[in-house]
Design an enzyme around this catalytic site. Structure first.
Site, PDB file in Angstrom:
ATOM      1  N   GLU A  31       0.835  -1.200   0.000  1.00  0.00           N
ATOM      2  CA  GLU A  31       0.000   0.000   0.000  1.00  0.00           C
ATOM      3  C   GLU A  31       0.869   1.249   0.000  1.00  0.00           C
ATOM      4  OE1 GLU A  31      -1.354   1.834   3.513  1.00  0.00           O
ATOM      5  OE2 GLU A  31      -1.299  -0.052   4.633  1.00  0.00           O
ATOM      6  N   LYS A  92      -5.802  10.574   0.116  1.00  0.00           N
ATOM      7  CA  LYS A  92      -5.921   9.239   0.690  1.00  0.00           C
ATOM      8  C   LYS A  92      -7.144   8.577   0.060  1.00  0.00           C
ATOM      9  CE  LYS A  92      -6.200   6.929   5.220  1.00  0.00           C
ATOM     10  NZ  LYS A  92      -6.250   7.173   6.679  1.00  0.00           N
ATOM     11  N   VAL A 112      -5.832   0.066   2.506  1.00  0.00           N
ATOM     12  CA  VAL A 112      -5.932  -1.399   2.399  1.00  0.00           C
ATOM     13  C   VAL A 112      -6.995  -1.798   1.386  1.00  0.00           C
ATOM     14  CG1 VAL A 112      -6.634  -3.493   3.627  1.00  0.00           C
ATOM     15  CG2 VAL A 112      -5.013  -1.908   4.691  1.00  0.00           C
ATOM     16  N   ASP A 144     -19.989   2.215  12.977  1.00  0.00           N
ATOM     17  CA  ASP A 144     -18.757   2.570  12.273  1.00  0.00           C
ATOM     18  C   ASP A 144     -17.911   1.334  12.048  1.00  0.00           C
ATOM     19  OD1 ASP A 144     -16.697   3.910  11.119  1.00  0.00           O
ATOM     20  OD2 ASP A 144     -16.247   5.212  12.818  1.00  0.00           O
ATOM     21  N   SER A 146     -14.837  -0.287   9.198  1.00  0.00           N
ATOM     22  CA  SER A 146     -13.939  -0.007   8.090  1.00  0.00           C
ATOM     23  C   SER A 146     -14.422  -0.671   6.807  1.00  0.00           C
ATOM     24  CB  SER A 146     -12.532  -0.522   8.423  1.00  0.00           C
ATOM     25  OG  SER A 146     -11.703  -0.461   7.286  1.00  0.00           O
ATOM     26  N   ALA A 147     -14.183   0.028   5.690  1.00  0.00           N
ATOM     27  CA  ALA A 147     -14.504  -0.531   4.380  1.00  0.00           C
ATOM     28  C   ALA A 147     -13.622  -1.723   4.038  1.00  0.00           C
ATOM     29  CB  ALA A 147     -14.347   0.543   3.313  1.00  0.00           C
ATOM     30  N   ASP A 148     -12.511  -1.887   4.782  1.00  0.00           N
ATOM     31  CA  ASP A 148     -11.617  -3.012   4.510  1.00  0.00           C
ATOM     32  C   ASP A 148     -12.345  -4.346   4.584  1.00  0.00           C
ATOM     33  OD1 ASP A 148      -9.686  -1.048   4.488  1.00  0.00           O
ATOM     34  OD2 ASP A 148      -8.664  -1.732   6.306  1.00  0.00           O
ATOM     35  N   LYS A 165      -5.799  -2.586  13.970  1.00  0.00           N
ATOM     36  CA  LYS A 165      -5.312  -1.541  14.874  1.00  0.00           C
ATOM     37  C   LYS A 165      -5.963  -1.696  16.247  1.00  0.00           C
ATOM     38  CE  LYS A 165      -4.469   1.629  11.050  1.00  0.00           C
ATOM     39  NZ  LYS A 165      -4.889   0.721   9.962  1.00  0.00           N
TER      40      LYS A 165
END
Length: 320
Positions: A31, A92, A112, A144, A146-148, A165
């Site tokens: 990345e 980003k 990611v 909430d 993450s789109a990951d 994380k």
């Protein structure tokens, strides 16, 4: 190239990556967000070069991914790498941002989700990063996530990471990965890594101990067929390089309290917490992060090489 030409939306390969893919040689996707947004200048460029060097020293070819002037690049030359590291206007980009970025001619570093998508689309099957995004704390109140996670649930790529994380809800993230059908194996560990820490305390169901064992899992996964989903290889940062656990817990507690006191929400939460952690730990969290990234990149290269060796699966290719 005409603006309405569909070819302008196809990935652009560096000469090194194009030759490797044509010859079936091992390639590892990297990345670019860590270069553009995760490290201070000029250290970010030296780290980017170091990570590419780790891939090459293991016998694989690095494919750092980024979007430059509306073109998705899989593999960057020296000048392009310097641009990503030095240009403060580089945005980003997550997976959802790719279409508007390409359509508008923008430049951006890939997260990611964007890196995994573009790498798989380009036929690169192994991707190394630091830590994944996941389910945020207090998810029940703010939804909430993450789109990951959803992207990895529909992208057949092997991702080597140090878990998610530690600012996130690790148990909820693991549950979400299970729900989405994303495979997780611990590399030499029976516990899911904690990004800055060797262990989050959460168990993993499966453990592998060598690149060859990872390749066997990839082979079995491909033979079974079914919907394309990622395989997460959870590789812990070495204990001697992890962040001191007591310091980590203190700093994280203080960062979370500060986040609530300042009513930080949405996309601002993660950068706020990571910045507070780095400040509170005197930069030690950043060093632990880099130690994890280095280990993940080295392992990803070994996995790609093992897959390309006689008797392996052939150089892994991503599937969407």
């Amino acid at each position: 190239m005409p603006l309405n030409s569909p070819e302008r939306y196809e990935p652009v390969f560096s000469a090194e990556v194009r030759a490797a893919l044509s010859a079936g040689l091992p390639v590892v996707a990297l990345e670019s967000t860590i270069i553009a947004h995760g490290l201070p200048r000029p250290r970010n460029l030296s780290v980017a070069l170091e990570l590419e060097g780790l891939v090459r020293s293991a016998g694989a070819v690095p494919a750092t991914v980024a979007v430059l002037d509306g073109r998705a690049h899989v593999g960057l030359d020296a000048q392009q790498l310097e641009r990503v590291a030095g240009d403060a206007s580089v945005r980003k980009l997550g997976h959802r941002d790719l279409a508007p970025a390409l359509a508008s001619g923008a430049s951006g570093a890939t997260t990611v989700s964007a890196t995994a998508f573009l790498a798989a689309r380009a036929g690169v099957g192994v991707f190394a990063t630091g830590g994944l995004g996941g389910v945020h704390r207090e998810w029940a109140a703010n939804q909430d996530e993450s789109a990951d996670l959803r992207l990895l649930a529909r992208t057949g790529i092997t991702v080597v990471c140090a878990g998610v994380k530690s600012i996130l809800d690790v148990p909820a993230t693991l549950q979400r990965l299970e729900t989405l059908g994303v495979g997780v194996v611990g590399y030499g560990t029976e516990h899911f890594p904690g990004f800055y820490l060797s262990s989050s305390g959460e168990p993993v169901d499966w453990t592998v101990h060598s690149p060859e064992e990872v390749v066997e899992v990839i082979r079995a996964k491909e033979a079974l067929g079914g919907p394309p989903t990622a395989l997460i290889v959870a590789n812990p940062v070495p204990e001697h390089e992890q962040l001191d656990p007591l310091l980590h817990d203190r700093a994280l507690t203080e960062a979370l309290e500060a986040c609530r006191d300042r009513s930080v929400s949405g996309q601002g939460v993660t950068p706020f917490l990571l910045d507070r952690l780095m400040r509170r730990t005197g930069g030690a969290s950043l060093e632990a992060n880099l130690a994890a990234v280095r280990g993940n990149v080295a392992l990803a290269a070994r996995i790609a090489v093992a897959a390309a060796e006689p008797g392996g699966t052939g150089a892994p290719t991503g599937t969407r």
